[in-house]
Design a protein around this motif. Structure first.
Motif, short mmCIF file in Angstrom:
data_model
loop_
_atom_site.label_atom_id
_atom_site.label_comp_id
_atom_site.label_asym_id
_atom_site.label_seq_id
_atom_site.Cartn_x
_atom_site.Cartn_y
_atom_site.Cartn_z
N UNK A 156 0.86 -1.18 0.00
CA UNK A 156 0.00 0.00 0.00
C UNK A 156 0.90 1.24 0.00
N UNK A 157 1.17 1.74 -1.19
CA UNK A 157 2.11 2.83 -1.35
C UNK A 157 1.56 4.14 -0.81
N UNK A 158 0.29 4.41 -1.04
CA UNK A 158 -0.33 5.64 -0.54
C UNK A 158 -1.81 5.41 -0.31
N UNK A 159 -2.37 6.16 0.64
CA UNK A 159 -3.80 6.10 0.89
C UNK A 159 -4.21 5.07 1.92
N UNK A 160 -5.48 4.72 1.87
CA UNK A 160 -6.07 3.82 2.87
C UNK A 160 -7.06 2.89 2.18
N UNK A 161 -6.85 1.57 2.35
CA UNK A 161 -7.71 0.56 1.75
C UNK A 161 -7.35 -0.79 2.38
N UNK A 162 -8.21 -1.78 2.24
CA UNK A 162 -7.98 -3.11 2.81
C UNK A 162 -7.80 -3.07 4.32
N UNK A 163 -8.36 -2.07 4.99
CA UNK A 163 -8.20 -1.95 6.43
C UNK A 163 -6.82 -1.52 6.86
N UNK A 177 -1.85 1.05 -4.90
CA UNK A 177 -1.49 -0.29 -4.44
C UNK A 177 -0.63 -1.00 -5.47
N UNK A 178 0.43 -1.64 -5.01
CA UNK A 178 1.23 -2.53 -5.87
C UNK A 178 0.81 -3.96 -5.58
N UNK A 179 0.54 -4.74 -6.65
CA UNK A 179 0.13 -6.13 -6.50
C UNK A 179 1.00 -6.99 -7.41
N UNK A 180 1.62 -8.03 -6.83
CA UNK A 180 2.49 -8.92 -7.59
C UNK A 180 2.07 -10.38 -7.36
N UNK A 181 2.17 -11.17 -8.43
CA UNK A 181 1.90 -12.59 -8.29
C UNK A 181 2.81 -13.38 -9.22
N UNK A 197 -11.29 3.93 -10.13
CA UNK A 197 -10.07 3.13 -10.05
C UNK A 197 -9.49 2.87 -11.43
N UNK A 198 -8.14 2.82 -11.47
CA UNK A 198 -7.43 2.47 -12.68
C UNK A 198 -6.44 1.36 -12.36
N UNK A 199 -6.16 0.52 -13.36
CA UNK A 199 -5.24 -0.60 -13.20
C UNK A 199 -4.16 -0.47 -14.27
N UNK A 200 -2.91 -0.30 -13.83
CA UNK A 200 -1.77 -0.18 -14.74
C UNK A 200 -0.96 -1.46 -14.70
N UNK A 201 -0.65 -2.00 -15.88
CA UNK A 201 0.11 -3.24 -15.98
C UNK A 201 1.57 -2.92 -16.25
N UNK A 239 -2.86 -0.52 -8.85
CA UNK A 239 -4.25 -0.07 -8.84
C UNK A 239 -4.31 1.21 -8.03
N UNK A 240 -4.92 2.24 -8.60
CA UNK A 240 -4.95 3.55 -7.95
C UNK A 240 -6.28 4.23 -8.22
N UNK A 241 -6.58 5.22 -7.37
CA UNK A 241 -7.81 5.98 -7.56
C UNK A 241 -8.30 6.54 -6.25
N UNK A 242 -9.62 6.70 -6.16
CA UNK A 242 -10.22 7.27 -4.97
C UNK A 242 -11.38 8.16 -5.33
N UNK A 243 -11.79 8.97 -4.36
CA UNK A 243 -12.95 9.84 -4.57
C UNK A 243 -12.59 10.98 -5.53
N UNK A 244 -13.38 11.13 -6.60
CA UNK A 244 -13.12 12.25 -7.52
C UNK A 244 -13.58 13.57 -6.92
N UNK A 245 -13.02 14.67 -7.42
CA UNK A 245 -13.43 15.99 -6.96
C UNK A 245 -14.68 16.44 -7.72
#
Length: 302
Positions: A156-163, A177-181, A197-201, A239-245
Protein backbone atom coordinates in the motif's frame (compact mmCIF):
# COMPACT_ATOMS: atom_id res chain seq x y z
CA UNK A 1 -20.72 -6.49 -20.01
CA UNK A 2 -17.12 -5.47 -19.46
CA UNK A 3 -16.30 -3.32 -16.42
CA UNK A 4 -13.57 -1.50 -18.37
CA UNK A 5 -14.66 1.95 -19.51
CA UNK A 6 -11.46 2.98 -21.27
CA UNK A 7 -8.07 1.55 -22.21
CA UNK A 8 -5.18 4.02 -22.23
CA UNK A 9 -1.93 3.14 -23.99
CA UNK A 10 1.35 4.73 -22.93
CA UNK A 11 2.23 7.65 -25.20
CA UNK A 12 5.83 8.86 -25.61
CA UNK A 13 6.59 12.24 -24.01
CA UNK A 14 9.94 14.04 -23.96
CA UNK A 15 10.82 15.41 -20.52
CA UNK A 16 14.12 16.88 -21.69
CA UNK A 17 16.50 14.07 -20.80
CA UNK A 18 14.76 11.00 -22.15
CA UNK A 19 11.38 9.75 -23.30
CA UNK A 20 8.78 8.62 -20.80
CA UNK A 21 5.48 6.84 -21.26
CA UNK A 22 2.59 9.17 -20.42
CA UNK A 23 -0.63 7.67 -19.09
CA UNK A 24 -2.52 10.59 -17.57
CA UNK A 25 -3.92 13.06 -18.43
CA UNK A 26 -5.69 11.60 -21.45
CA UNK A 27 -8.12 13.38 -23.75
CA UNK A 28 -10.99 11.07 -22.80
CA UNK A 29 -10.07 10.73 -19.13
CA UNK A 30 -8.40 13.66 -17.41
CA UNK A 31 -8.22 12.15 -13.92
CA UNK A 32 -8.80 8.91 -12.02
CA UNK A 33 -9.99 9.93 -8.57
CA UNK A 34 -7.51 12.66 -7.50
CA UNK A 35 -4.74 11.22 -9.72
CA UNK A 36 -4.16 13.70 -12.54
CA UNK A 37 -0.75 12.87 -14.03
CA UNK A 38 1.24 9.64 -14.41
CA UNK A 39 4.52 9.10 -16.26
CA UNK A 40 6.26 5.74 -16.59
CA UNK A 41 10.01 6.49 -16.61
CA UNK A 42 12.15 3.97 -18.45
CA UNK A 43 13.40 1.43 -18.14
CA UNK A 44 16.33 3.57 -19.30
CA UNK A 45 19.96 2.49 -19.54
CA UNK A 46 22.18 5.54 -19.03
CA UNK A 47 25.86 5.43 -19.91
CA UNK A 48 28.70 6.98 -17.91
CA UNK A 49 28.11 10.35 -19.61
CA UNK A 50 24.29 10.33 -19.51
CA UNK A 51 22.46 11.56 -16.42
CA UNK A 52 19.04 12.66 -15.29
CA UNK A 53 19.16 16.43 -14.84
CA UNK A 54 15.87 18.22 -14.33
CA UNK A 55 16.75 21.73 -13.08
CA UNK A 56 14.60 23.61 -10.54
CA UNK A 57 10.98 23.97 -11.64
CA UNK A 58 7.80 24.97 -9.78
CA UNK A 59 4.58 23.22 -8.80
CA UNK A 60 1.29 24.36 -7.28
CA UNK A 61 -1.92 22.61 -6.24
CA UNK A 62 -0.68 19.03 -6.11
CA UNK A 63 1.36 16.36 -4.38
CA UNK A 64 4.04 14.53 -6.36
CA UNK A 65 4.67 10.83 -5.79
CA UNK A 66 7.98 9.37 -6.98
CA UNK A 67 8.30 5.59 -6.82
CA UNK A 68 11.30 3.81 -8.32
CA UNK A 69 11.69 0.21 -9.46
CA UNK A 70 15.37 0.64 -10.29
CA UNK A 71 18.01 3.36 -9.97
CA UNK A 72 18.33 6.46 -7.81
CA UNK A 73 17.31 10.13 -7.95
CA UNK A 74 18.57 13.04 -5.86
CA UNK A 75 15.70 15.33 -4.86
CA UNK A 76 16.35 18.91 -3.73
CA UNK A 77 13.65 21.50 -3.05
CA UNK A 78 12.99 25.04 -1.87
CA UNK A 79 12.24 23.79 1.65
CA UNK A 80 15.90 22.80 1.91
CA UNK A 81 15.26 19.07 1.43
CA UNK A 82 18.20 17.17 -0.05
CA UNK A 83 17.55 13.42 -0.22
CA UNK A 84 18.16 10.41 -2.42
CA UNK A 85 15.30 8.09 -3.29
CA UNK A 86 15.90 4.38 -3.85
CA UNK A 87 13.62 1.62 -5.20
CA UNK A 88 10.59 0.87 -3.03
CA UNK A 89 10.73 4.12 -1.07
CA UNK A 90 8.30 7.02 -1.56
CA UNK A 91 9.03 10.69 -2.10
CA UNK A 92 5.81 12.64 -1.45
CA UNK A 93 6.15 16.37 -2.08
CA UNK A 94 3.12 18.58 -1.50
CA UNK A 95 3.29 21.84 -3.40
CA UNK A 96 0.25 23.61 -1.95
CA UNK A 97 0.64 27.30 -2.74
CA UNK A 98 4.03 26.68 -4.36
CA UNK A 99 7.28 24.75 -4.23
CA UNK A 100 10.36 24.41 -6.44
CA UNK A 101 12.46 21.26 -6.82
CA UNK A 102 15.15 19.61 -8.94
CA UNK A 103 15.72 15.96 -9.80
CA UNK A 104 19.17 14.72 -10.74
CA UNK A 105 21.39 11.66 -10.86
CA UNK A 106 23.33 11.54 -7.56
CA UNK A 107 26.93 12.73 -7.85
CA UNK A 108 28.51 9.33 -7.10
CA UNK A 109 26.63 7.76 -10.05
CA UNK A 110 27.22 10.46 -12.64
CA UNK A 111 30.30 8.83 -14.18
CA UNK A 112 29.10 5.23 -14.17
CA UNK A 113 26.67 3.19 -16.26
CA UNK A 114 23.29 3.03 -14.54
CA UNK A 115 19.60 2.30 -14.99
CA UNK A 116 16.48 4.29 -14.13
CA UNK A 117 12.95 2.94 -13.97
CA UNK A 118 9.92 4.10 -12.03
CA UNK A 119 6.71 6.11 -11.83
CA UNK A 120 6.21 9.85 -11.39
CA UNK A 121 2.72 10.81 -10.35
CA UNK A 122 0.76 13.95 -9.52
CA UNK A 123 -2.17 13.88 -7.11
CA UNK A 124 -4.38 16.97 -7.18
CA UNK A 125 -5.17 18.63 -3.86
CA UNK A 126 -8.74 19.27 -2.70
CA UNK A 127 -9.89 22.90 -2.54
CA UNK A 128 -9.23 23.31 1.18
CA UNK A 129 -5.55 22.35 0.74
CA UNK A 130 -4.70 24.14 -2.52
CA UNK A 131 -3.13 27.06 -0.66
CA UNK A 132 -1.49 25.08 2.14
CA UNK A 133 2.16 25.51 3.03
CA UNK A 134 4.40 23.20 0.98
CA UNK A 135 5.82 20.09 2.62
CA UNK A 136 7.96 17.05 1.85
CA UNK A 137 7.85 13.49 3.18
CA UNK A 138 10.20 10.58 2.50
CA UNK A 139 9.04 7.08 3.51
CA UNK A 140 11.54 4.23 3.40
CA UNK A 141 10.61 1.01 1.61
CA UNK A 142 10.54 -0.96 4.89
CA UNK A 143 7.86 1.37 6.28
CA UNK A 144 5.40 0.87 3.41
CA UNK A 145 2.64 -1.58 4.52
CA UNK A 146 3.13 -4.90 2.75
CA UNK A 147 1.52 -8.31 3.12
CA UNK A 148 0.71 -11.53 1.28
CA UNK A 149 -2.67 -13.17 0.78
CA UNK A 150 -3.27 -16.41 -1.11
CA UNK A 151 0.16 -16.20 -2.69
CA UNK A 152 -0.31 -12.61 -3.89
CA UNK A 153 1.94 -9.80 -2.63
CA UNK A 154 0.50 -6.37 -1.79
CA UNK A 155 2.12 -3.00 -0.99
CA UNK A 156 0.00 0.00 0.00
CA UNK A 157 2.11 2.83 -1.35
CA UNK A 158 -0.33 5.64 -0.54
CA UNK A 159 -3.80 6.10 0.89
CA UNK A 160 -6.07 3.82 2.87
CA UNK A 161 -7.71 0.56 1.75
CA UNK A 162 -7.98 -3.11 2.81
CA UNK A 163 -8.20 -1.95 6.43
CA UNK A 164 -4.65 -0.60 6.20
CA UNK A 165 -3.21 2.88 5.91
CA UNK A 166 0.04 4.03 4.33
CA UNK A 167 2.19 6.46 6.36
CA UNK A 168 2.28 8.76 3.32
CA UNK A 169 0.37 11.96 4.20
CA UNK A 170 -2.43 12.13 1.63
CA UNK A 171 -5.09 14.87 1.65
CA UNK A 172 -8.16 13.20 0.15
CA UNK A 173 -9.64 9.66 0.17
CA UNK A 174 -7.46 7.61 -2.22
CA UNK A 175 -5.34 4.50 -2.73
CA UNK A 176 -2.25 3.44 -4.65
CA UNK A 177 -1.49 -0.29 -4.44
CA UNK A 178 1.23 -2.53 -5.87
CA UNK A 179 0.13 -6.13 -6.50
CA UNK A 180 2.49 -8.92 -7.59
CA UNK A 181 1.90 -12.59 -8.29
CA UNK A 182 4.29 -15.30 -9.49
CA UNK A 183 1.38 -17.65 -10.25
CA UNK A 184 -1.88 -17.28 -12.14
CA UNK A 185 -4.44 -15.83 -9.72
CA UNK A 186 -8.03 -14.59 -9.81
CA UNK A 187 -8.54 -11.43 -7.75
CA UNK A 188 -11.84 -9.96 -6.65
CA UNK A 189 -10.96 -6.87 -4.60
CA UNK A 190 -13.67 -4.50 -5.76
CA UNK A 191 -15.55 -4.44 -2.47
CA UNK A 192 -12.46 -2.94 -0.85
CA UNK A 193 -12.16 -0.09 -3.38
CA UNK A 194 -14.11 3.16 -3.67
CA UNK A 195 -14.60 6.07 -6.04
CA UNK A 196 -12.80 5.67 -9.35
CA UNK A 197 -10.07 3.13 -10.05
CA UNK A 198 -7.43 2.47 -12.68
CA UNK A 199 -5.24 -0.60 -13.20
CA UNK A 200 -1.77 -0.18 -14.74
CA UNK A 201 0.11 -3.24 -15.98
CA UNK A 202 3.86 -3.01 -15.47
CA UNK A 203 4.74 -6.60 -16.41
CA UNK A 204 2.89 -9.79 -17.19
CA UNK A 205 -0.75 -9.58 -18.21
CA UNK A 206 -4.29 -9.26 -16.90
CA UNK A 207 -7.40 -11.03 -18.18
CA UNK A 208 -10.78 -9.34 -17.76
CA UNK A 209 -14.06 -10.49 -19.34
CA UNK A 210 -12.18 -12.83 -21.67
CA UNK A 211 -9.78 -10.16 -22.95
CA UNK A 212 -6.05 -10.20 -22.19
CA UNK A 213 -4.24 -6.91 -21.52
CA UNK A 214 -0.49 -6.43 -21.56
CA UNK A 215 2.21 -4.06 -20.20
CA UNK A 216 2.01 -0.31 -20.77
CA UNK A 217 -1.78 -0.35 -20.68
CA UNK A 218 -3.96 1.48 -18.16
CA UNK A 219 -7.45 0.06 -17.66
CA UNK A 220 -10.01 2.41 -16.13
CA UNK A 221 -12.99 0.72 -14.47
CA UNK A 222 -16.59 1.73 -14.96
CA UNK A 223 -17.28 0.76 -11.37
CA UNK A 224 -14.48 0.22 -8.83
CA UNK A 225 -16.56 -2.17 -6.78
CA UNK A 226 -16.82 -4.59 -9.72
CA UNK A 227 -13.03 -4.95 -9.92
CA UNK A 228 -12.46 -8.66 -10.68
CA UNK A 229 -9.70 -9.95 -12.96
CA UNK A 230 -7.09 -12.66 -13.50
CA UNK A 231 -3.36 -12.05 -13.13
CA UNK A 232 -1.23 -14.35 -15.27
CA UNK A 233 2.14 -15.72 -14.11
CA UNK A 234 4.81 -13.18 -13.07
CA UNK A 235 2.54 -10.16 -13.23
CA UNK A 236 2.95 -6.79 -11.49
CA UNK A 237 0.15 -4.23 -11.51
CA UNK A 238 -0.70 -0.95 -9.81
CA UNK A 239 -4.25 -0.07 -8.84
CA UNK A 240 -4.95 3.55 -7.95
CA UNK A 241 -7.81 5.98 -7.56
CA UNK A 242 -10.22 7.27 -4.97
CA UNK A 243 -12.95 9.84 -4.57
CA UNK A 244 -13.12 12.25 -7.52
CA UNK A 245 -13.43 15.99 -6.96
CA UNK A 246 -16.66 17.82 -7.73
CA UNK A 247 -14.76 20.72 -9.31
CA UNK A 248 -12.74 20.66 -12.52
CA UNK A 249 -8.96 20.81 -12.34
CA UNK A 250 -6.83 22.71 -14.84
CA UNK A 251 -3.28 21.82 -15.88
CA UNK A 252 -0.68 24.09 -17.40
CA UNK A 253 2.93 22.88 -17.49
CA UNK A 254 3.73 21.92 -13.85
CA UNK A 255 0.75 23.71 -12.35
CA UNK A 256 -2.55 22.17 -11.22
CA UNK A 257 -5.37 24.39 -9.97
CA UNK A 258 -9.12 24.67 -9.54
CA UNK A 259 -9.15 28.00 -11.40
CA UNK A 260 -7.44 29.51 -14.42
CA UNK A 261 -6.63 32.57 -12.31
CA UNK A 262 -4.38 30.51 -10.02
CA UNK A 263 -2.58 29.17 -13.10
CA UNK A 264 -2.01 32.71 -14.40
CA UNK A 265 -0.69 33.86 -11.02
CA UNK A 266 1.75 30.96 -10.88
CA UNK A 267 2.94 31.61 -14.43
CA UNK A 268 3.70 35.22 -13.65
CA UNK A 269 5.36 34.34 -10.37
CA UNK A 270 7.73 31.95 -12.18
CA UNK A 271 8.45 34.54 -14.88
CA UNK A 272 9.31 36.99 -12.11
CA UNK A 273 11.41 34.31 -10.36
CA UNK A 274 9.65 35.11 -7.10
CA UNK A 275 9.15 31.48 -6.01
CA UNK A 276 11.45 30.35 -3.22
CA UNK A 277 14.70 28.99 -4.64
CA UNK A 278 16.35 25.60 -4.22
CA UNK A 279 19.45 26.16 -2.05
CA UNK A 280 22.65 25.59 -3.99
CA UNK A 281 20.97 25.57 -7.43
CA UNK A 282 21.32 28.48 -9.85
CA UNK A 283 19.76 27.26 -13.10
CA UNK A 284 16.04 26.71 -13.69
CA UNK A 285 13.55 25.46 -16.25
CA UNK A 286 12.06 28.44 -18.15
CA UNK A 287 8.31 28.77 -18.56
CA UNK A 288 7.52 27.04 -21.87
CA UNK A 289 7.50 29.41 -24.83
CA UNK A 290 4.22 28.41 -26.41
CA UNK A 291 0.93 29.98 -27.26
CA UNK A 292 -1.22 29.91 -24.17
CA UNK A 293 -4.99 30.19 -24.27
CA UNK A 294 -6.47 30.17 -20.75
CA UNK A 295 -9.76 28.93 -22.14
CA UNK A 296 -8.06 25.72 -23.28
CA UNK A 297 -6.06 24.98 -20.13
CA UNK A 298 -8.05 21.89 -19.25
CA UNK A 299 -7.42 20.42 -22.70
CA UNK A 300 -3.63 20.52 -22.50
CA UNK A 301 -1.65 17.26 -22.73
CA UNK A 302 -4.40 15.43 -24.60
Amino acid sequence: MSNISIIIEERPADIGNFLVGRLLPFREKRMVGPYIFIDHMGPAALSDHENMDVPPHPHIGLSTLTYLFEGSIRHRDSLGTDIEIHPGAVNWMTAGKGIVHSERTPEYLRHTDKHLHGLQIWVALPLEFEEMQPSFQHVEAKDIPHWEKDGVSFRLIAGEVFGRRSPVATYSPQFFIEIKSADRKVLNIGQELFGESGLYILEGSVISDGHEFTPKQLLVAKEAKLCEFTMTENTTIYIFGGEPFKEERFIYWNFVASSREKIEEAKQKWLDQSFERVPGETDFVPLPKQNYNPASTAKKDA
